[in-house]
Design a protein around this motif. Structure first.
Motif, PDB file in Angstrom:
ATOM      1  N   GLU A  50       0.814  -0.933   0.149  1.00  8.87           N
ATOM      2  CA  GLU A  50      -0.044   0.266  -0.102  1.00  8.87           C
ATOM      3  C   GLU A  50       0.923   1.487  -0.520  1.00  8.87           C
ATOM      4  OE1 GLU A  50      -2.985  -0.428   3.463  1.00  8.87           O
ATOM      5  OE2 GLU A  50      -3.457  -1.697   2.534  1.00  8.87           O
ATOM      6  N   ILE A  51       2.422   1.227   0.695  1.00  8.97           N
ATOM      7  CA  ILE A  51       3.235   1.829   0.573  1.00  8.97           C
ATOM      8  C   ILE A  51       3.645   1.681  -0.745  1.00  8.97           C
ATOM      9  CG2 ILE A  51       4.781   3.808   1.319  1.00  8.97           C
ATOM     10  CD1 ILE A  51       3.381   3.109   4.397  1.00  8.97           C
ATOM     11  N   ALA A  52       3.872   1.884  -1.730  1.00  5.23           N
ATOM     12  CA  ALA A  52       5.527   1.109  -2.674  1.00  5.23           C
ATOM     13  C   ALA A  52       6.604   1.643  -2.396  1.00  5.23           C
ATOM     14  CB  ALA A  52       3.904   1.669  -4.287  1.00  5.23           C
ATOM     15  N   PRO A  53       7.331   0.145  -2.780  1.00  2.00           N
ATOM     16  CA  PRO A  53       9.193   0.680  -3.281  1.00  2.00           C
ATOM     17  C   PRO A  53       9.198   1.688  -3.074  1.00  2.00           C
ATOM     18  CG  PRO A  53       8.501  -1.432  -3.471  1.00  2.00           C
ATOM     19  CD  PRO A  53       6.738  -0.564  -3.653  1.00  2.00           C
ATOM     20  N   GLY A  54      10.640   2.289  -2.782  1.00  3.42           N
ATOM     21  CA  GLY A  54      10.983   3.506  -2.824  1.00  3.42           C
ATOM     22  C   GLY A  54      10.042   5.229  -2.875  1.00  3.42           C
ATOM     23  N   ALA A  55       8.728   4.811  -2.785  1.00  4.32           N
ATOM     24  CA  ALA A  55       7.311   5.758  -2.395  1.00  4.32           C
ATOM     25  C   ALA A  55       8.088   6.803  -0.863  1.00  4.32           C
ATOM     26  CB  ALA A  55       5.855   5.063  -2.139  1.00  4.32           C
ATOM     27  N   ARG A  56       7.306   8.487  -1.666  1.00  7.60           N
ATOM     28  CA  ARG A  56       7.610   9.168  -0.112  1.00  7.60           C
ATOM     29  C   ARG A  56       6.612   8.418   1.168  1.00  7.60           C
ATOM     30  NH1 ARG A  56       9.274  14.089  -1.010  1.00  7.60           N
ATOM     31  NH2 ARG A  56       8.756  14.559   1.092  1.00  7.60           N
ATOM     32  N   ILE A  57       7.138   8.541   2.141  1.00  8.98           N
ATOM     33  CA  ILE A  57       6.732   8.699   3.139  1.00  8.98           C
ATOM     34  C   ILE A  57       6.177   9.349   3.519  1.00  8.98           C
ATOM     35  CG2 ILE A  57       5.810   7.478   4.787  1.00  8.98           C
ATOM     36  CD1 ILE A  57       7.689   5.152   4.442  1.00  8.98           C
ATOM     37  N   SER A  58       4.880  10.688   3.669  1.00 13.75           N
ATOM     38  CA  SER A  58       4.482  11.478   4.766  1.00 13.75           C
ATOM     39  C   SER A  58       4.244  11.324   6.682  1.00 13.75           C
ATOM     40  CB  SER A  58       2.759  12.582   4.224  1.00 13.75           C
ATOM     41  OG  SER A  58       2.476  13.197   4.702  1.00 13.75           O
ATOM     42  N   VAL A  59       4.893  12.509   6.799  1.00 14.85           N
ATOM     43  CA  VAL A  59       4.773  11.212   8.394  1.00 14.85           C
ATOM     44  C   VAL A  59       3.354  12.508   8.497  1.00 14.85           C
ATOM     45  CG1 VAL A  59       5.869  12.622  11.310  1.00 14.85           C
ATOM     46  CG2 VAL A  59       7.153  11.391   9.689  1.00 14.85           C
ATOM     47  N   ASP A  60       2.996  13.593   8.396  1.00 12.08           N
ATOM     48  CA  ASP A  60       1.647  14.182   8.697  1.00 12.08           C
ATOM     49  C   ASP A  60       0.496  13.472   8.200  1.00 12.08           C
ATOM     50  OD1 ASP A  60       3.233  16.564   9.454  1.00 12.08           O
ATOM     51  OD2 ASP A  60       3.336  17.510   7.262  1.00 12.08           O
ATOM     52  N   ALA A  61       0.657  13.029   6.987  1.00  5.99           N
ATOM     53  CA  ALA A  61      -0.426  12.105   6.548  1.00  5.99           C
ATOM     54  C   ALA A  61      -0.917  11.119   6.972  1.00  5.99           C
ATOM     55  CB  ALA A  61       0.019  11.938   4.965  1.00  5.99           C
ATOM     56  N   LEU A  62       0.090  10.602   7.818  1.00 11.23           N
ATOM     57  CA  LEU A  62      -0.353   9.304   8.356  1.00 11.23           C
ATOM     58  C   LEU A  62      -0.680   8.969  10.005  1.00 11.23           C
ATOM     59  CD1 LEU A  62       3.615   7.328   7.945  1.00 11.23           C
ATOM     60  CD2 LEU A  62       0.613   6.316   7.124  1.00 11.23           C
ATOM     61  N   ALA A  63      -0.030  10.699  10.526  1.00  9.32           N
ATOM     62  CA  ALA A  63      -0.754  11.160  11.966  1.00  9.32           C
ATOM     63  C   ALA A  63      -2.016  11.097  11.420  1.00  9.32           C
ATOM     64  CB  ALA A  63      -0.002  12.046  11.812  1.00  9.32           C
ATOM     65  N   ARG A  64      -2.168  11.509  10.431  1.00 10.42           N
ATOM     66  CA  ARG A  64      -3.477  12.115  10.276  1.00 10.42           C
ATOM     67  C   ARG A  64      -4.559  10.084   9.717  1.00 10.42           C
ATOM     68  NH1 ARG A  64      -1.611  16.388   7.071  1.00 10.42           N
ATOM     69  NH2 ARG A  64      -2.170  15.297   5.134  1.00 10.42           N
ATOM     70  N   GLU A  65      -3.965   9.533   9.374  1.00 10.62           N
ATOM     71  CA  GLU A  65      -4.859   8.698   8.923  1.00 10.62           C
ATOM     72  C   GLU A  65      -4.918   7.887  10.078  1.00 10.62           C
ATOM     73  OE1 GLU A  65      -3.763   4.662   6.100  1.00 10.62           O
ATOM     74  OE2 GLU A  65      -2.494   6.597   5.622  1.00 10.62           O
ATOM     75  N   LEU A  66      -4.150   7.972  11.174  1.00 11.27           N
ATOM     76  CA  LEU A  66      -3.973   7.300  12.191  1.00 11.27           C
ATOM     77  C   LEU A  66      -4.545   7.523  13.506  1.00 11.27           C
ATOM     78  CD1 LEU A  66      -0.303   4.635  11.358  1.00 11.27           C
ATOM     79  CD2 LEU A  66      -2.796   4.488  10.714  1.00 11.27           C
ATOM     80  N   GLY A  67      -5.248   9.109  13.383  1.00 11.37           N
ATOM     81  CA  GLY A  67      -5.453   9.463  14.232  1.00 11.37           C
ATOM     82  C   GLY A  67      -4.333   9.837  15.408  1.00 11.37           C
ATOM     83  N   VAL A  68      -3.503   9.604  15.225  1.00  7.76           N
ATOM     84  CA  VAL A  68      -2.539  10.080  15.967  1.00  7.76           C
ATOM     85  C   VAL A  68      -1.268  11.357  16.264  1.00  7.76           C
ATOM     86  CG1 VAL A  68      -1.901   7.588  16.991  1.00  7.76           C
ATOM     87  CG2 VAL A  68      -0.609   8.513  15.286  1.00  7.76           C
ATOM     88  N   SER A  69       0.042  11.612  17.057  1.00  2.69           N
ATOM     89  CA  SER A  69       0.643  12.292  17.057  1.00  2.69           C
ATOM     90  C   SER A  69       1.721  12.153  16.235  1.00  2.69           C
ATOM     91  CB  SER A  69       1.638  13.055  18.324  1.00  2.69           C
ATOM     92  OG  SER A  69       1.922  12.280  19.113  1.00  2.69           O
ATOM     93  N   GLN A  70       2.577  13.235  15.949  1.00  5.93           N
ATOM     94  CA  GLN A  70       3.592  12.772  14.738  1.00  5.93           C
ATOM     95  C   GLN A  70       5.176  12.267  15.682  1.00  5.93           C
ATOM     96  OE1 GLN A  70       5.621  16.421  12.784  1.00  5.93           O
ATOM     97  NE2 GLN A  70       3.916  16.560  11.966  1.00  5.93           N
ATOM     98  N   THR A  71       5.200  12.359  16.804  1.00  4.74           N
ATOM     99  CA  THR A  71       5.912  11.539  17.839  1.00  4.74           C
ATOM    100  C   THR A  71       6.091   9.852  18.189  1.00  4.74           C
ATOM    101  OG1 THR A  71       5.846  13.100  19.291  1.00  4.74           O
ATOM    102  CG2 THR A  71       6.775  11.162  19.886  1.00  4.74           C
ATOM    103  N   PRO A  72       4.827   9.191  17.761  1.00  8.24           N
ATOM    104  CA  PRO A  72       4.846   7.696  17.496  1.00  8.24           C
ATOM    105  C   PRO A  72       5.164   7.009  15.609  1.00  8.24           C
ATOM    106  CG  PRO A  72       2.210   8.150  17.617  1.00  8.24           C
ATOM    107  CD  PRO A  72       3.676   9.183  18.362  1.00  8.24           C
TER     108      PRO A  72
END
Length: 226
Positions: A33-55
């Motif tokens: 779902e996160i493709a090899p070589g793809a950028r990973i956005s900390v902000d987007a993951l935090a929003r998607e998982l409903g947590v802060s950026q720290t974890p």
């Protein structure tokens, strides 16, 4: 010798928030779902998982140590690239040199309690093998990593443990192909290895690990014949 972090994380109960976030991102990477070589956005993951950026950052740091994530200065995080055909072949050549020896040593040195934990990992993998979907497949890959790490840790040779840990073998391999036979066949092979270790049969453990690695190579090599 200390239990590898991958094993310790799986054996720890109850799961902490950091473990849950790690598992969620791990599953997304393993399921492509996160493709090899793809950028990973900390902000987007935090929003998607409903947590802060720290974890999120803690999980990405852990995934970086396991070879699944790459951090580039001034750029950020991205998913690690897939193994090339040459890297795949090199990986199996080295595994064949190290892991059968580690299994033989583990048969001599592994404490009974740890053998029980190893069998428990096999039971957990067996339960997952009956579940369909990439999520269960990703969890199986994590348990497979823990299984092999524990054998390496029990061999009493820190250089072997460190060499295998740096390869990040199993997480890279399981991203290559999604196939239910990969899990079903691996289960039988794992059980044979554990049975030999439980009998304190060094030669049997070495032979079983050799057969497992060769069979694994054949299963994943299909990715490069497509």
């Amino acid at each position: 010798m200390a239990v590898p972090s991958a094993v310790a994380g799986l054996l720890r109960r109850p799961a902490r928030l950091g473990d849950e976030v790690y598992s969620a991102i791990f599953s997304r990477i393993m399921a492509l779902e996160i493709a090899p070589g793809a950028r990973i956005s900390v902000d987007a993951l935090a929003r998607e998982l409903g947590v802060s950026q720290t974890p999120i950052r803690e999980a990405l740091t852990r995934l970086e140590s396991e070879g699944l994530v790459v951090k580039t200065h001034l750029v950020g995080y991205s998913a690690a690239p897939q193994l090339s055909a040459a890297q795949f072949n090199d990986l199996y050549e080295l595994r064949m040199q190290l892991e059968p020896f580690a299994a033989a040593k583990a048969a001599q040195l592994m404490p009974e309690a740890v053998i029980g934990q190893l069998a428990g990992l096999c039971a957990d993998m067996s339960a997952l093998a009956h579940n369909e979907g990439l999520g269960a497949y990703a969890q199986f890959a994590q348990l497979d990593m823990a299984f092999h790490d524990q054998i390496a840790a029990s061999a009493g040779n820190r250089l072997i443990l460190e060499a295998l840990a740096r390869l990040h073998t199993h997480v890279h391999l399981f991203r290559l192909v999604f196939n239910a036979r990969v899990t079903a066949d691996a289960l039988e092979e794992h059980n044979t290895i554990v049975a030999a270790i439980r009998r304190r049969d060094s030669l049997g453990a070495q032979t079983a690990m050799t057969a497992h690695i060769e069979a694994s190579r054949m299963r994943f090599a299909a990715r490069y014949r497509q």
